[in-house]
Design a protein around this motif. Structure first.
Motif, mmCIF file in Angstrom:
data_model
loop_
_atom_site.group_PDB
_atom_site.id
_atom_site.type_symbol
_atom_site.label_atom_id
_atom_site.label_comp_id
_atom_site.label_asym_id
_atom_site.label_seq_id
_atom_site.Cartn_x
_atom_site.Cartn_y
_atom_site.Cartn_z
ATOM 1 N N LEU A 1 74.464 -50.996 158.444
ATOM 2 C CA LEU A 1 75.849 -51.062 158.764
ATOM 3 C C LEU A 1 76.746 -50.115 157.864
ATOM 4 C CD1 LEU A 1 76.655 -54.953 159.145
ATOM 5 C CD2 LEU A 1 76.339 -53.074 161.023
ATOM 6 N N CYS A 2 76.354 -49.893 156.613
ATOM 7 C CA CYS A 2 76.831 -48.718 155.772
ATOM 8 C C CYS A 2 76.460 -47.435 156.488
ATOM 9 C CB CYS A 2 76.337 -48.639 154.377
ATOM 10 S SG CYS A 2 77.279 -50.082 153.311
ATOM 11 N N LEU A 3 75.241 -47.399 156.673
ATOM 12 C CA LEU A 3 74.896 -45.822 157.220
ATOM 13 C C LEU A 3 75.414 -45.648 158.532
ATOM 14 C CD1 LEU A 3 71.335 -45.864 155.534
ATOM 15 C CD2 LEU A 3 73.250 -44.553 154.750
ATOM 16 N N SER A 4 75.397 -46.471 159.314
ATOM 17 C CA SER A 4 75.816 -46.285 160.655
ATOM 18 C C SER A 4 77.196 -45.998 160.837
ATOM 19 C CB SER A 4 75.305 -47.413 161.592
ATOM 20 O OG SER A 4 75.835 -48.475 161.424
ATOM 21 N N SER A 5 78.243 -46.252 159.953
ATOM 22 C CA SER A 5 79.553 -46.074 159.834
ATOM 23 C C SER A 5 80.349 -46.924 160.883
ATOM 24 C CB SER A 5 80.208 -44.799 160.085
ATOM 25 O OG SER A 5 79.400 -43.921 159.140
ATOM 26 N N VAL A 6 79.657 -48.173 161.266
ATOM 27 C CA VAL A 6 80.457 -49.055 162.209
ATOM 28 C C VAL A 6 81.541 -49.687 161.481
ATOM 29 C CG1 VAL A 6 80.018 -51.298 163.085
ATOM 30 C CG2 VAL A 6 78.158 -49.957 163.007
ATOM 31 N N TYR A 7 81.563 -49.867 160.090
ATOM 32 C CA TYR A 7 82.816 -50.366 159.483
ATOM 33 C C TYR A 7 83.234 -49.026 158.590
ATOM 34 C CZ TYR A 7 85.768 -53.426 156.657
ATOM 35 O OH TYR A 7 86.955 -54.050 156.143
ATOM 36 N N PRO A 8 84.302 -48.337 158.956
ATOM 37 C CA PRO A 8 84.604 -46.989 158.388
ATOM 38 C C PRO A 8 84.747 -47.492 156.718
ATOM 39 C CG PRO A 8 86.501 -47.451 159.624
ATOM 40 C CD PRO A 8 85.292 -48.746 159.944
ATOM 41 N N LEU A 9 83.969 -46.928 156.105
ATOM 42 C CA LEU A 9 84.402 -47.165 154.614
ATOM 43 C C LEU A 9 84.642 -45.700 153.794
ATOM 44 C CD1 LEU A 9 81.034 -49.112 153.678
ATOM 45 C CD2 LEU A 9 83.512 -50.032 154.015
ATOM 46 N N ARG A 10 85.490 -45.624 152.898
ATOM 47 C CA ARG A 10 85.900 -44.435 152.153
ATOM 48 C C ARG A 10 85.302 -44.319 150.997
ATOM 49 N NH1 ARG A 10 89.484 -44.691 156.239
ATOM 50 N NH2 ARG A 10 91.026 -44.081 157.093
ATOM 51 N N GLY A 11 85.045 -43.250 150.506
ATOM 52 C CA GLY A 11 84.812 -42.891 149.164
ATOM 53 C C GLY A 11 83.988 -43.695 148.204
ATOM 54 N N SER A 12 84.639 -44.348 147.371
ATOM 55 C CA SER A 12 83.999 -45.023 146.318
ATOM 56 C C SER A 12 83.432 -46.350 146.911
ATOM 57 C CB SER A 12 84.845 -45.260 145.095
ATOM 58 O OG SER A 12 86.127 -46.022 145.301
ATOM 59 N N VAL A 13 83.942 -46.826 147.822
ATOM 60 C CA VAL A 13 83.767 -48.140 148.426
ATOM 61 C C VAL A 13 82.505 -47.891 149.028
ATOM 62 C CG1 VAL A 13 84.158 -49.938 150.096
ATOM 63 C CG2 VAL A 13 86.214 -48.980 148.776
ATOM 64 N N PHE A 14 82.308 -46.958 149.869
ATOM 65 C CA PHE A 14 80.978 -46.488 150.584
ATOM 66 C C PHE A 14 79.831 -46.366 149.706
ATOM 67 C CE2 PHE A 14 78.040 -43.057 151.868
ATOM 68 C CZ PHE A 14 77.362 -43.810 152.817
ATOM 69 N N TRP A 15 80.131 -45.330 148.522
ATOM 70 C CA TRP A 15 78.968 -45.343 147.708
ATOM 71 C C TRP A 15 78.833 -46.529 146.916
ATOM 72 C CZ3 TRP A 15 75.948 -41.659 148.357
ATOM 73 C CH2 TRP A 15 76.436 -40.474 149.069
ATOM 74 N N GLY A 16 79.671 -47.410 146.489
ATOM 75 C CA GLY A 16 79.412 -48.826 145.790
ATOM 76 C C GLY A 16 78.741 -49.757 146.709
ATOM 77 N N ALA A 17 78.950 -49.799 148.145
ATOM 78 C CA ALA A 17 78.176 -50.802 148.885
ATOM 79 C C ALA A 17 76.965 -49.964 149.304
ATOM 80 C CB ALA A 17 79.111 -50.826 150.313
ATOM 81 N N LEU A 18 76.889 -48.770 149.445
ATOM 82 C CA LEU A 18 75.574 -48.106 149.588
ATOM 83 C C LEU A 18 74.696 -48.443 148.344
ATOM 84 C CD1 LEU A 18 74.023 -46.135 151.529
ATOM 85 C CD2 LEU A 18 74.611 -44.420 150.142
ATOM 86 N N SER A 19 75.064 -48.216 147.124
ATOM 87 C CA SER A 19 74.185 -48.431 145.802
ATOM 88 C C SER A 19 73.959 -50.000 145.596
ATOM 89 C CB SER A 19 75.025 -47.987 144.784
ATOM 90 O OG SER A 19 76.159 -48.684 144.478
ATOM 91 N N LEU A 20 74.940 -50.888 146.116
ATOM 92 C CA LEU A 20 74.623 -52.290 145.954
ATOM 93 C C LEU A 20 73.558 -52.704 146.876
ATOM 94 C CD1 LEU A 20 75.516 -55.374 145.221
ATOM 95 C CD2 LEU A 20 76.966 -55.327 147.133
#
Length: 146
Positions: free
Chosen positions: A100-119
């Motif tokens: 869901l992070c990589l498909s940009s279904v839920y648009p995440l911005r900057g630090s939230v994206f990188w935080g969720a991706l690393s989590l």
């Protein structure tokens, strides 16, 4: 459904199929009422809410979520893995979160994206679930081709 009469536990198989039908009908009603984007957004929020208690349990009470860990033993890199037994299947939670992070279904911005991706990426690595790795690889290959 066709193999149900051959099942050794006929009633248990019928109950499981009934649960599956109820889950599919709830998904169909929710998606038709609110749309696919709202369904995927809520799925991302739910997966995130499952991942955070697993991280908290990993810090506060590792015997809840680590396979082969007791208070007497220590954590051994490469032998101990995080499974999330009592909370959720960690490999699936991390995989769905990453997809869901990589498909940009839920648009995440900057630090939230990188935080969720690393989590989710860190949890997937810690889970050491081969089927989740294969599913992520298939998702990346399909995404690269498409």
């Amino acid at each position: 459904m066709l193999s149900m009469p051959e099942s050794p536990g006929l009633l248990l198989t019928a109950f499981t199929l009934g649960q599956f039908a109820v889950m599919l009908s709830f998904t169909w009603v929710f998606t038709s009422r609110f749309g696919a984007s709202a369904c995927l957004r809520h799925l991302f929020i739910g997966v995130s809410l499952l991942a955070l208690p697993i991280v908290a349990a990993l810090v506060l009470s590792p015997e809840l979520v680590m396979a082969g860990y007791t208070a007497d033993t220590s954590i051994v890199i490469g032998q101990t893995r995080v499974v999330g037994n009592y909370l959720s299947d960690l490999g699936n939670v991390a995989l769905v979160g990453l997809v869901l992070c990589l498909s940009s279904v839920y648009p995440l911005r900057g630090s939230v994206f990188w935080g969720a991706l690393s989590l989710f990426g860190g949890l997937l690595v810690l889970s050491r679930t081969r089927t989740a790795y294969v599913a992520l690889l298939a998702f990346l290959v399909i995404g690269f081709i498409r």
